[in-house]
Design a protein around this motif. Structure first.
Motif, PDB file in Angstrom:
ATOM      1  N   PRO A 209      31.670  46.728  39.469  1.00 11.80           N
ATOM      2  CA  PRO A 209      31.598  48.078  38.908  1.00 11.80           C
ATOM      3  C   PRO A 209      32.788  48.354  37.998  1.00 11.80           C
ATOM      4  N   PRO A 210      32.635  49.204  36.988  1.00 11.25           N
ATOM      5  CA  PRO A 210      33.764  49.557  36.108  1.00 11.25           C
ATOM      6  C   PRO A 210      34.959  50.036  36.926  1.00 11.25           C
ATOM      7  N   GLY A 211      36.135  49.593  36.535  1.00 12.58           N
ATOM      8  CA  GLY A 211      37.354  49.976  37.238  1.00 12.58           C
ATOM      9  C   GLY A 211      37.759  49.034  38.354  1.00 12.58           C
ATOM     10  N   THR A 212      36.896  48.057  38.688  1.00  9.67           N
ATOM     11  CA  THR A 212      37.223  47.096  39.744  1.00  9.67           C
ATOM     12  C   THR A 212      38.373  46.189  39.289  1.00  9.67           C
ATOM     13  N   VAL A 213      39.357  46.020  40.139  1.00 10.21           N
ATOM     14  CA  VAL A 213      40.497  45.162  39.830  1.00 10.21           C
ATOM     15  C   VAL A 213      40.313  43.810  40.507  1.00 10.21           C
ATOM     16  N   ILE A 214      40.219  42.757  39.696  1.00  4.41           N
ATOM     17  CA  ILE A 214      40.144  41.386  40.198  1.00  4.41           C
ATOM     18  C   ILE A 214      41.393  40.665  39.702  1.00  4.41           C
ATOM     19  N   ARG A 215      42.147  40.108  40.601  1.00  7.38           N
ATOM     20  CA  ARG A 215      43.418  39.475  40.235  1.00  7.38           C
ATOM     21  C   ARG A 215      43.177  38.043  39.766  1.00  7.38           C
ATOM     22  N   GLY A 216      43.212  37.844  38.479  1.00  3.16           N
ATOM     23  CA  GLY A 216      42.930  36.533  37.906  1.00  3.16           C
ATOM     24  C   GLY A 216      44.120  35.595  37.999  1.00  3.16           C
ATOM     25  N   ALA A 217      43.828  34.309  38.155  1.00  4.88           N
ATOM     26  CA  ALA A 217      44.865  33.282  38.219  1.00  4.88           C
ATOM     27  C   ALA A 217      44.817  32.368  37.009  1.00  4.88           C
ATOM     28  N   GLY A 218      44.114  32.791  35.952  1.00  7.94           N
ATOM     29  CA  GLY A 218      44.032  31.998  34.735  1.00  7.94           C
ATOM     30  C   GLY A 218      45.345  31.982  33.985  1.00  7.94           C
ATOM     31  N   SER A 219      45.334  31.365  32.798  1.00  4.30           N
ATOM     32  CA  SER A 219      46.567  31.110  32.055  1.00  4.30           C
ATOM     33  C   SER A 219      47.369  32.374  31.747  1.00  4.30           C
ATOM     34  N   SER A 220      46.696  33.521  31.652  1.00  7.29           N
ATOM     35  CA  SER A 220      47.428  34.765  31.416  1.00  7.29           C
ATOM     36  C   SER A 220      46.931  35.865  32.347  1.00  7.29           C
ATOM     37  N   GLY A 221      46.486  35.459  33.523  1.00 13.05           N
ATOM     38  CA  GLY A 221      45.965  36.415  34.492  1.00 13.05           C
ATOM     39  C   GLY A 221      47.049  37.189  35.213  1.00 13.05           C
ATOM     40  N   PHE A 222      46.606  38.167  35.971  1.00 16.83           N
ATOM     41  CA  PHE A 222      47.524  39.065  36.686  1.00 16.83           C
ATOM     42  C   PHE A 222      48.486  38.289  37.576  1.00 16.83           C
ATOM     43  N   LEU A 223      48.005  37.277  38.251  1.00 16.87           N
ATOM     44  CA  LEU A 223      48.846  36.545  39.193  1.00 16.87           C
ATOM     45  C   LEU A 223      49.905  35.706  38.497  1.00 16.87           C
ATOM     46  N   ARG A 224      49.747  35.483  37.201  1.00 20.84           N
ATOM     47  CA  ARG A 224      50.779  34.782  36.425  1.00 20.84           C
ATOM     48  C   ARG A 224      51.694  35.760  35.695  1.00 20.84           C
ATOM     49  N   ARG A 225      51.260  37.011  35.562  1.00 24.44           N
ATOM     50  CA  ARG A 225      52.047  37.999  34.819  1.00 24.44           C
ATOM     51  C   ARG A 225      52.290  39.217  35.701  1.00 24.44           C
ATOM     52  N   ASN A 226      53.222  39.063  36.612  1.00 29.20           N
ATOM     53  CA  ASN A 226      53.476  40.125  37.574  1.00 29.20           C
ATOM     54  C   ASN A 226      54.008  41.402  36.934  1.00 29.20           C
ATOM     55  N   LYS A 227      54.456  41.317  35.693  1.00 24.31           N
ATOM     56  CA  LYS A 227      54.974  42.513  35.032  1.00 24.31           C
ATOM     57  C   LYS A 227      53.862  43.503  34.683  1.00 24.31           C
ATOM     58  N   VAL A 228      52.619  43.051  34.715  1.00 21.58           N
ATOM     59  CA  VAL A 228      51.506  43.958  34.467  1.00 21.58           C
ATOM     60  C   VAL A 228      51.293  44.797  35.722  1.00 21.58           C
ATOM     61  N   SER A 229      51.370  46.086  35.589  1.00 20.44           N
ATOM     62  CA  SER A 229      51.287  46.968  36.746  1.00 20.44           C
ATOM     63  C   SER A 229      49.838  47.245  37.128  1.00 20.44           C
ATOM     64  N   HIS A 230      49.658  47.694  38.354  1.00 24.66           N
ATOM     65  CA  HIS A 230      48.326  48.062  38.838  1.00 24.66           C
ATOM     66  C   HIS A 230      47.755  49.191  37.989  1.00 24.66           C
ATOM     67  N   ASN A 231      48.583  50.144  37.611  1.00 22.88           N
ATOM     68  CA  ASN A 231      48.122  51.266  36.786  1.00 22.88           C
ATOM     69  C   ASN A 231      47.667  50.801  35.405  1.00 22.88           C
ATOM     70  N   ASP A 232      48.365  49.790  34.843  1.00 25.93           N
ATOM     71  CA  ASP A 232      47.947  49.230  33.555  1.00 25.93           C
ATOM     72  C   ASP A 232      46.529  48.680  33.648  1.00 25.93           C
TER      73      ASP A 232
END
Length: 255
Positions: A209-232
């Motif tokens: 659904p729109p707004g769902t947060v999935i933490r990606g582990a790809g080359s530039s995913g959330f799990l590699r870029r911890n500086k990206v905030s949940h609010n972002d």
């Protein structure tokens, strides 16, 4: 020919990287081997447990060698290797485009592809809905996503299918389950033709659904870029056009 593997090297990885490798292991368990499936079901310790990792890695290598030995061109038994990949590859490729909300690793995309494949099999009457439930539960246990990122669309995914190795001039063929741990086959033919309509239905049902947060582990995913905030992530997820992507300096390429 010998295969040399040192599972201790896995202990040098960050914990969030281990589920990526589990995507392929879960795939083998779901479509090929109930012994491996039982290993995954019975394990109740940390994913980084060295004894557990050695057992499942060893068993997965054995399974791959078995099918490649009898079917090196991946036309019959060895099509188990591409289970979950028919839809996993398009979802993964789209997730890596500039401006993507969620950049997936390969193992994450294969897990999502397994969920879509389970839905396709149920729609074609090859197995009952328990296979979907079982697939989702196993993926979640090993911290793998079970939904297609919300910024993707069925149209974009369908447009990618002709670039798969399982595409023929008649359309898409897929290996599908008749039950957990085994593939459906007709006279040892494991690739079945599947209509675009059935695939599209399964894809739509797997969309987050729109707004769902999935933490990606790809080359530039959330799990590699911890500086990206949940609010972002929540802010960029709230877009009205699925699959449109985003451009400009403010676009968040992660999930």
């Amino acid at each position: 020919l010998k295969i040399v593997v040192d599972p201790d090297v896995l202990q040098t990885l960050d914990d969030w990287l281990l589920p990526d490798g589990m995507g392929e292991i879960v795939k083998h368990a779901l479509c090929q081997d109930r012994k491996l499936l039982k290993m995954l079901d019975d394990h109740d310790g940390p994913l980084a447990d060295p004894d557990f990792l050695e057992r499942v890695v060893r068993r997965t290598i054995e399974l791959k060698c078995q099918v490649i030995d009898i079917d090196p061109k991946e036309k019959r038994e060895a099509v188990v290797l591409v289970y979950g990949h028919t839809l996993g590859h398009p979802v993964e490729a789209i997730s890596h485009r500039p401006g993507s909300l969620c950049c997936l690793s390969h193992g994450q995309a294969v897990a999502i592809g397994c969920v879509v494949a389970a839905r396709v099999a149920v729609k074609m009457g090859l197995c009952d809905a328990f296979v979907i439930t079982r697939t989702v539960a196993l993926c979640r246990k090993y911290e793998l996503p079970v939904q297609i990122p919300a910024d993707q669309s069925a149209d974009r995914i369908m447009a990618k299918l002709p670039y798969n190795k399982t595409w023929t001039k008649e359309g898409t063929v897929m290996c599908l389950l008749e039950g957990v741990g085994r593939l459906f086959n007709v006279d040892q033919q494991y690739l079945l033709p599947v209509s675009d309509a059935v695939i599209r239905e399964a894809v739509v049902e797997t969309m987050a659904p729109p707004g769902t947060v999935i933490r990606g582990a790809g080359s530039s995913g959330f799990l590699r870029r911890n500086k990206v905030s949940h609010n972002d992530i929540l802010e960029v997820a709230d877009k009205p056009v699925p699959g449109a992507g985003w451009s400009g300096d403010g676009a968040v390429h992660s999930c």
